[in-house]
Design a protein around this motif. Structure first.
Motif, mmCIF file in Angstrom:
data_model
loop_
_atom_site.group_PDB
_atom_site.id
_atom_site.type_symbol
_atom_site.label_atom_id
_atom_site.label_comp_id
_atom_site.label_asym_id
_atom_site.label_seq_id
_atom_site.Cartn_x
_atom_site.Cartn_y
_atom_site.Cartn_z
ATOM 1 N N ARG A 170 0.833 -1.210 0.000
ATOM 2 C CA ARG A 170 0.000 0.000 0.000
ATOM 3 C C ARG A 170 0.868 1.261 0.000
ATOM 4 N N VAL A 171 1.817 1.291 0.929
ATOM 5 C CA VAL A 171 2.683 2.473 1.013
ATOM 6 C C VAL A 171 3.522 2.596 -0.261
ATOM 7 N N GLY A 172 4.026 1.454 -0.717
ATOM 8 C CA GLY A 172 4.824 1.457 -1.937
ATOM 9 C C GLY A 172 4.051 2.038 -3.109
ATOM 10 N N TYR A 173 2.793 1.644 -3.229
ATOM 11 C CA TYR A 173 1.969 2.131 -4.337
ATOM 12 C C TYR A 173 1.714 3.624 -4.217
ATOM 13 N N ALA A 174 1.279 4.051 -3.028
ATOM 14 C CA ALA A 174 0.989 5.476 -2.837
ATOM 15 C C ALA A 174 2.243 6.318 -3.083
ATOM 16 N N TYR A 175 3.358 5.811 -2.601
ATOM 17 C CA TYR A 175 4.642 6.508 -2.764
ATOM 18 C C TYR A 175 5.005 6.621 -4.254
ATOM 19 N N ALA A 176 4.924 5.502 -4.972
ATOM 20 C CA ALA A 176 5.293 5.502 -6.388
ATOM 21 C C ALA A 176 4.387 6.443 -7.181
#
Lengths: 330, 250
Positions: A170-176
């Motif tokens: 989730r964090v990875g996606y939002a960050y990217a």
């Protein structure tokens, strides 16, 4: 007396860089995807990352008209910079991106002098050659990069000290997506600026640009540097979100993939890069599920059809359809 | 009269072929100077040497008495040495308005700006619109350049050069392929340029040359054959022999 029409022309020019309704809609898609496909977030982050990578190539190829078969070199360089930083004690993600941009940009600056003069063919060969060399260097320096085993033990700290990278991505996606969006805004600014306009003009007629007193070579160096820095950030994002760097990330395959994505989506329009990455990654996901060995057959077939019947990629196809239906071109 | 553009023993070899063979030439400030000569005489080579598109094998080029032989093209343009092309070199995908505005941006040195949208540099587009208006191109200012008729493309070729506010203007066959009535119009525009703009015209059409030029240089085989006022050039037997021949001004 000022003749009629100047005001109209002024408004016409001002309107060119304004946001269009469709653009707002496009940026709702990544938000919607979060809710609709919560189990595919790691695939979706890879799409965002490859979208940023294709965007970097679009700045170079789509706007300045400089072909490259070695853009993966900058992507891989950025990935290793961020990965190595994370492995050896500095896992702060945003500064990791900045470091990757700096290193890849510096490498882009230096290598740009090799593509300044010369035809498309020499540029293809030079960029390909640089990428091959860099890839072998990464392979050879096993002690540093992990070689073919990949770079393991990359530890990335929480984003802004708040959000820890989680198993669900989730964090990875939002960050990217956030990084993609910010860098997209910057790229959009740049391509609509006088500098961006001069790149387009260099692509269309370099000779005339010399005759207009444009320092063409410097502009090319500038866009090569910018494009390489963008590619470096994309690579760094992949390293940070997956906490791993494979040798593949600097390989020839990456350079070829990104070129295909861009051509698939359509060059010189920024959104083509994003759409191309989405189409390519989605196709690969679906087709490799059906025929793991042979999915590239269908990719190849689609590529051939596209360049034969819709040279502007998917966006070119949309333009043709809109013209057929009698809609005004945007 | 002071020379604004000069060459001294300028030569260019392509492999074994000598395209320019020790050319010494001077163009006076404010001149209406024409460069003529049969095909292959080296006229376009000379223009390319002036602009820096080609590097000479030997010799020097001076602009306002300063050696510019080794300056890159864009620096020469910044000093006011501007050319047009025999075969139009336009931006097919840009509109005439964008193309001319870009030329103005290059002149003003703001083409490096990367934040403010190009279309919002209002002064740029007003100036571009005014120039296009003067050339009668305002009505086609916002369509793609590639779809314009040939005569209008030739005018845009001129507009791009004028947008740079040249001090020395090199016109490489500006009327090539343009119908007669349009070329008269074109030359009346060129003739109305302020006198502080020096014009060097490369032209095949003898009517135009003798109407326009106050001085004529005749080139043959990469060298200067005659350099004089039109009456003397027209009367010169050598010129008649190599260039005007039977078809010329009898």
């Amino acid at each position: 007396m000022q003749p009629l029409g100047y005001q109209t022309l002024r408004e016409h020019m001002r309107a060119r860089s304004a946001w269009k309704p469709a653009e707002y809609l496009i940026w709702l898609i990544p938000i919607a995807a979060w809710f609709v496909l919560p189990t595919h977030l790691s695939l979706l982050s890879q799409i965002a990352i490859m979208g940023l990578f294709a965007l970097s190539l679009d700045l170079l190829l789509g706007y300045a008209g400089i072909v490259s078969l070695g853009h993966g070199a900058f992507f891989g360089l950025g990935a290793y910079v961020a990965g190595l930083l994370g492995k050896y004690g500095w896992g702060e993600p945003l500064s990791g991106l900045a470091a990757a941009a700096l290193v890849a940009g510096a490498f882009g600056y230096v290598s740009s002098f090799l593509v300044l003069r010369g035809t498309d063919l020499t540029r293809l060969m030079v960029t390909l050659g640089i990428a091959l060399m860099l890839s072998e260097v990464a392979n050879k320096m096993h002690w540093l990069t992990g070689g073919a085993d990949g770079l393991q033990g990359v530890a990335i700290w929480p984003v802004l000290g708040l959000w820890r990278f989680d198993l669900y991505g989730r964090v990875g996606y939002a960050y990217a997506v956030a990084v993609l969006f910010v860098l997209f805004l910057l790229a959009r600014r740049i391509v609509h600026s006088p500098f961006g306009q001069s790149l387009r003009a260099i692509k269309q007629n370099e000779r005339r640009m010399h005759a207009l007193g444009a320092p063409v070579m410097r502009r090319i160096v500038a866009v090569c540097t910018l494009s390489a820095a963008y590619a470096g950030v994309a690579g760094a994002l992949l390293a940070q979100t997956t906490q791993f760097v494979s040798l593949e990330s600097i390989g020839f395959g990456k350079s070829a993939d990104v070129l295909i994505m861009l051509v698939l989506g359509g060059t010189g329009r920024l959104y083509g890069a994003l759409l191309g990455a989405l189409a390519f990654m989605a196709m690969r996901h679906v087709l490799s599920g059906m025929t793991p060995q042979y999915w590239e057959f269908w990719l190849g077939a689609m590529l051939v059809l596209l360049v034969m019947f819709a040279r502007g990629g998917i966006f070119g196809l949309i333009d043709v359809l809109r013209a057929r239906l009698g809609w005004a071109r945007a | 009269m002071t020379a604004v553009l000069e060459t001294r023993d300028l030569a260019k070899n392509f492999g074994g072929i000598t395209a320019a063979n020790g050319i010494t030439l001077s163009v006076n400030a404010g001149a209406r100077h024409a460069l003529i000569g049969p095909n292959g005489a080296g006229k376009t080579t000379l223009v390319n040497l002036f602009t820096g598109a080609l590097r000479p094998t030997r010799g020097e080029i001076l602009l306002d008495g300063t050696d510019i032989t080794h300056l890159p093209q864009y620096r020469r343009v910044k000093r006011g040495l501007v050319r047009t092309f025999q075969v139009s070199q336009l931006f097919p995908g840009l509109t005439p308005l964008e193309s001319v505005a870009l030329a103005i941006a290059e002149r003003k040195g703001i083409a490096w700006r990367w934040w403010r949208p190009f279309g919002r540099e209002a002064g740029l587009f007003d100036e571009a619109a005014q120039l296009l208006d003067e050339l009668g191109l305002l009505d086609c200012a916002t369509g793609p350049t590639s779809r314009l008729p040939y005569g209008r493309q030739r005018l845009i070729e001129i507009a791009l050069a004028l947008a740079l506010k040249p001090r020395v203007l090199l016109l490489d066959e500006p009327a090539a392929g343009v119908p007669r009535d349009e070329s008269v119009e074109l030359f009346s525009r060129i003739a109305s340029l302020p006198r502080d703009v020096t014009v060097l015209l490369i032209e095949h059409d003898m009517d135009i040359v003798f109407r326009f030029a106050e001085r004529i240089t005749v080139m043959v085989n990469g060298g200067v054959l005659v350099d004089d006022v039109p009456e003397k050039v027209a009367a010169d037997p050598r010129v008649r022999e190599v260039y005007l021949g039977e078809a010329g001004h009898g």
